[in-house]
Motif scaffolding. Sequence first.
Motif: not given
Length: 428
Positions: A116, A118, A122, A150-152, A155
């Motif tokens: 994904v 970043a 993103f 947030e990306r995390t 994910q």
Amino acid sequence: MTGQLPVPNWTQAYIAANDFPIDIVSSDTRGRYAIAARDIHEGDVVLRAQGYAAVCTQVCRKEVCSGCFQAYSLGVLGLKCDACSMTFYCTLECREKSFDLHSRFECMFMSQIAGVAAGKAFDKTMADIDAVLGVQESGAASCRHMQNLERTGVQSLSRWLLGVCVRGLIEEGGLIPTGTLPTYNAVLELVPNEDCLPQDERLKLEGLYIFFSNLSSKPAKKSRKKADPSPTTTLKSLSQFMASTMTPVQVSFSELFTARFPQPIDFIRIICIRQCNVFGLWDAESECLGQSFFPAASYFNHSCDKNLYFDQTIKLVPSSEANKPNSSEQELARGVESVDLNSVKLEDDVEASNTRVFAALQRMPVLVFQAKRDIVKGEALTHCYVDQSLEREERRAALKEEYYFDCDCDRCIRENNQTGDDGSMDGK
């Protein structure tokens, strides 16, 4: 009485088959909930709840064993999948026992989740989705529902969705004997409370549906042998194909996702079910390391003065160094890594692998609920959904935000009666 919900078929059958002292009843005001089917003594086992689709969070993936979900490290666990670098294991035994499940059903999709985009890429993707949502909502691209994600976190959600999708594939492929483990339908039997979802949260979920439906994947590595053609991406054909061959299937995470959730409402429903029914996997310091469904346990109502307890704490392993294989184990590990799935075609090998996949699923977390005190027949069976040590208003606020109800349990009523208008205890 009107408005009563249907009996949860899988849970009712599971309770009966194991003679747990539980009845599931229904009322207009409390929905479906569990009561004691007979008198229960303090310490008695009330339910042994099987898990469905346990996954660790993206942030904790290097610390939590993806094989047993019963051990974690303060550092990085010493064994991992070298193909996707997204799963880590506490021992070589855990890694070996998880090999068939991970390599056949998870690894290719884990690699896509790891990829994904970043940073600015993103952020731009989320801004683009917000523009689409804005047009859909008001005809003007001015909404900002996605740009605070947030990306995390995205994910972590994708890992959880993958767990749900993969478990459904394995079940529909016939690899799970009937009645042994919870089914996807057992999850769908849980109440989603979709009508309680705020509009801004609904729009955010619609944006996430767009994101997961278009998640780009890395090009597959070229194989020395020509892979079998991909099946039409329907749940039935995909599950049958993946259960009948060891050849890696060329399907993206987005195709898997949209096959399971063909419309946004299907995705919103499972997320709403997750909101009110998922259990966290916790360490000794009360940090949530992952999540799992335990469908049979979802019929225990909440009480701030619970009559059931369970221990779900994940064990701390000594250190990451202690979990690294020695020289003889390294040779064995290399043997596991060297298996070429494209070369395995024999039907008996597929059958043996399917048996190992089912065995890996059986090692998922189990919650054992015991009676905290004596419980009389007909009494509601309860556990506490939030931290019991919080003050009354803090508990009630957390329950309202997370589970959409106002708590009126005996403890809350008692504490309210003991509090004066100024918030002080009145001494009664």
